[in-house]
Design a protein around this motif. Sequence first.
Motif, PDB file in Angstrom:
ATOM      1  N   ALA A  59      -2.693 -14.968  -0.314  1.00 43.99           N
ATOM      2  CA  ALA A  59      -2.430 -13.674  -0.944  1.00 43.99           C
ATOM      3  C   ALA A  59      -1.240 -12.999  -0.272  1.00 43.99           C
ATOM      4  N   THR A  60      -0.543 -12.207  -1.038  1.00 48.04           N
ATOM      5  CA  THR A  60       0.585 -11.433  -0.514  1.00 48.04           C
ATOM      6  C   THR A  60       0.402  -9.969  -0.885  1.00 48.04           C
ATOM      7  N   LEU A  61       0.623  -9.095   0.085  1.00 55.55           N
ATOM      8  CA  LEU A  61       0.536  -7.649  -0.115  1.00 55.55           C
ATOM      9  C   LEU A  61       1.937  -7.064  -0.196  1.00 55.55           C
ATOM     10  N   THR A  62       2.162  -6.218  -1.171  1.00 55.15           N
ATOM     11  CA  THR A  62       3.438  -5.519  -1.273  1.00 55.15           C
ATOM     12  C   THR A  62       3.206  -4.088  -1.723  1.00 55.15           C
ATOM     13  N   SER A  63       4.261  -3.300  -1.622  1.00 59.16           N
ATOM     14  CA  SER A  63       4.208  -1.904  -2.055  1.00 59.16           C
ATOM     15  C   SER A  63       4.856  -1.762  -3.421  1.00 59.16           C
ATOM     16  N   ILE A  64       4.290  -0.909  -4.239  1.00 56.79           N
ATOM     17  CA  ILE A  64       4.918  -0.521  -5.497  1.00 56.79           C
ATOM     18  C   ILE A  64       5.149   0.984  -5.409  1.00 56.79           C
ATOM     19  N   GLY A  65       6.332   1.354  -4.936  1.00 58.52           N
ATOM     20  CA  GLY A  65       6.655   2.767  -4.750  1.00 58.52           C
ATOM     21  C   GLY A  65       7.013   3.140  -3.327  1.00 58.52           C
ATOM     22  N   GLN A  66       6.811   2.204  -2.380  1.00 57.80           N
ATOM     23  CA  GLN A  66       7.203   2.375  -0.973  1.00 57.80           C
ATOM     24  C   GLN A  66       6.547   3.561  -0.270  1.00 57.80           C
ATOM     25  N   SER A  67       5.291   3.850  -0.639  1.00 57.35           N
ATOM     26  CA  SER A  67       4.556   4.888   0.090  1.00 57.35           C
ATOM     27  C   SER A  67       3.907   4.280   1.331  1.00 57.35           C
ATOM     28  N   ALA A  68       3.479   5.163   2.235  1.00 57.88           N
ATOM     29  CA  ALA A  68       2.820   4.702   3.458  1.00 57.88           C
ATOM     30  C   ALA A  68       1.441   4.118   3.176  1.00 57.88           C
ATOM     31  N   ASP A  69       0.948   4.252   1.943  1.00 62.67           N
ATOM     32  CA  ASP A  69      -0.378   3.737   1.585  1.00 62.67           C
ATOM     33  C   ASP A  69      -0.486   2.238   1.791  1.00 62.67           C
ATOM     34  N   VAL A  70       0.642   1.549   1.732  1.00 62.40           N
ATOM     35  CA  VAL A  70       0.611   0.097   1.892  1.00 62.40           C
ATOM     36  C   VAL A  70       0.096  -0.283   3.283  1.00 62.40           C
ATOM     37  N   GLN A  71       0.365   0.565   4.263  1.00 62.96           N
ATOM     38  CA  GLN A  71      -0.132   0.291   5.616  1.00 62.96           C
ATOM     39  C   GLN A  71      -1.649   0.455   5.686  1.00 62.96           C
ATOM     40  N   MET A  72      -2.175   1.412   4.908  1.00 63.03           N
ATOM     41  CA  MET A  72      -3.622   1.598   4.848  1.00 63.03           C
ATOM     42  C   MET A  72      -4.286   0.414   4.153  1.00 63.03           C
ATOM     43  N   VAL A  73      -3.661  -0.091   3.104  1.00 61.58           N
ATOM     44  CA  VAL A  73      -4.205  -1.277   2.428  1.00 61.58           C
ATOM     45  C   VAL A  73      -4.180  -2.469   3.368  1.00 61.58           C
ATOM     46  N   ALA A  78     -11.546  -6.236   6.210  1.00 62.78           N
ATOM     47  CA  ALA A  78     -12.352  -7.067   5.305  1.00 62.78           C
ATOM     48  C   ALA A  78     -12.267  -8.545   5.652  1.00 62.78           C
ATOM     49  N   GLY A  79     -11.423  -8.875   6.617  1.00 62.94           N
ATOM     50  CA  GLY A  79     -11.280 -10.278   7.026  1.00 62.94           C
ATOM     51  C   GLY A  79     -10.483 -11.111   6.044  1.00 62.94           C
ATOM     52  N   ILE A  80      -9.571 -10.473   5.323  1.00 55.99           N
ATOM     53  CA  ILE A  80      -8.769 -11.165   4.314  1.00 55.99           C
ATOM     54  C   ILE A  80      -7.337 -11.311   4.829  1.00 55.99           C
ATOM     55  N   GLU A 129       1.573 -18.212  -3.805  1.00 57.54           N
ATOM     56  CA  GLU A 129       0.523 -17.190  -3.885  1.00 57.54           C
ATOM     57  C   GLU A 129      -0.427 -17.451  -5.045  1.00 57.54           C
ATOM     58  N   LYS A 130      -1.699 -17.164  -4.790  1.00 53.79           N
ATOM     59  CA  LYS A 130      -2.687 -17.165  -5.864  1.00 53.79           C
ATOM     60  C   LYS A 130      -3.110 -15.739  -6.212  1.00 53.79           C
ATOM     61  N   THR A 131      -2.843 -14.815  -5.269  1.00 50.19           N
ATOM     62  CA  THR A 131      -3.168 -13.403  -5.497  1.00 50.19           C
ATOM     63  C   THR A 131      -2.045 -12.522  -4.977  1.00 50.19           C
ATOM     64  N   LEU A 132      -1.684 -11.545  -5.782  1.00 50.04           N
ATOM     65  CA  LEU A 132      -0.696 -10.541  -5.382  1.00 50.04           C
ATOM     66  C   LEU A 132      -1.414  -9.197  -5.300  1.00 50.04           C
ATOM     67  N   ILE A 133      -1.330  -8.549  -4.145  1.00 45.51           N
ATOM     68  CA  ILE A 133      -2.009  -7.272  -3.928  1.00 45.51           C
ATOM     69  C   ILE A 133      -0.968  -6.163  -3.909  1.00 45.51           C
ATOM     70  N   LEU A 134      -1.168  -5.171  -4.775  1.00 45.94           N
ATOM     71  CA  LEU A 134      -0.208  -4.085  -4.920  1.00 45.94           C
ATOM     72  C   LEU A 134      -0.770  -2.770  -4.396  1.00 45.94           C
ATOM     73  N   ALA A 135      -0.049  -2.151  -3.461  1.00 43.59           N
ATOM     74  CA  ALA A 135      -0.377  -0.797  -3.013  1.00 43.59           C
ATOM     75  C   ALA A 135       0.470   0.137  -3.858  1.00 43.59           C
TER      76      ALA A 135
END
Length: 227
Positions: free
Chosen positions: A76-90, A97-99, A115-121
């Motif tokens: 999985a890959t985590l990215t920001s959509i909007g570049q807020s600091a929320d991505v750090q919380m995610v 969660a151990g992910i 990637e099999k999963t894309l995670i968007l903050a």
Amino acid sequence: MIWAPNRPGRCQKRTTVHGFVLKNPYNHSAAAHTLRRNDGRRAFAFKENNMKKILITALFLLSAVALFAAQFEKPATLTSIGQSADVQMVKALLKKAGIEAKFDALITDAGLTNEKTLILAIGGSSKGLGAAGIKAEDELARAEKLIKAAKAKNIKIIGLHIGGEARRGELSDKFVNVAAPYCDYLIVVKDGNKDGLFTQTASAKNIPLDTIPKITNGVDPLKKAFQ
């Protein structure tokens, strides 16, 4: 059967059928027709109610199936959509969660590999955009191309909006609208959904939605998503 007076000195035989009084006990056709009509109406209403119950049950089952079908896998890959600091919380939620997930706040469509999963903050921040040195329209364009590429590669998408009411408004909503409708699963902090935007989007696009009271409650939904 009852006897009822007709005129003085005479009585007329009457028959009652399901509450209908028949002047001529040998002619039941009118009452029978009325009874059949009423029975038909009752039968139609009964069938209509049953159909409504069946439809509600079917929709519930379809929702459950959709959620089951949307189970997510690694990598999985985590990215920001909007570049807020929320991505750090995610990022912190995923860790709790151990992910395991690769983090790239500015990943482009060309950066998607295995990637099999894309995670968007999801959530816009003028301060975050400024720090990244990009304009809002450029970030929107990146998001659109990234999501389109993920869909083309059958990469499932989880969208998280955890900034609450403060992460709504003209800027943030642009990023919500460009990302949320294309997610396979949404996790949203309740205060960010006061106007029902995420509920409406999820309903229109048949997207499983979990509304959580606060950010820390996002751990369990993420765990379940990757089980």
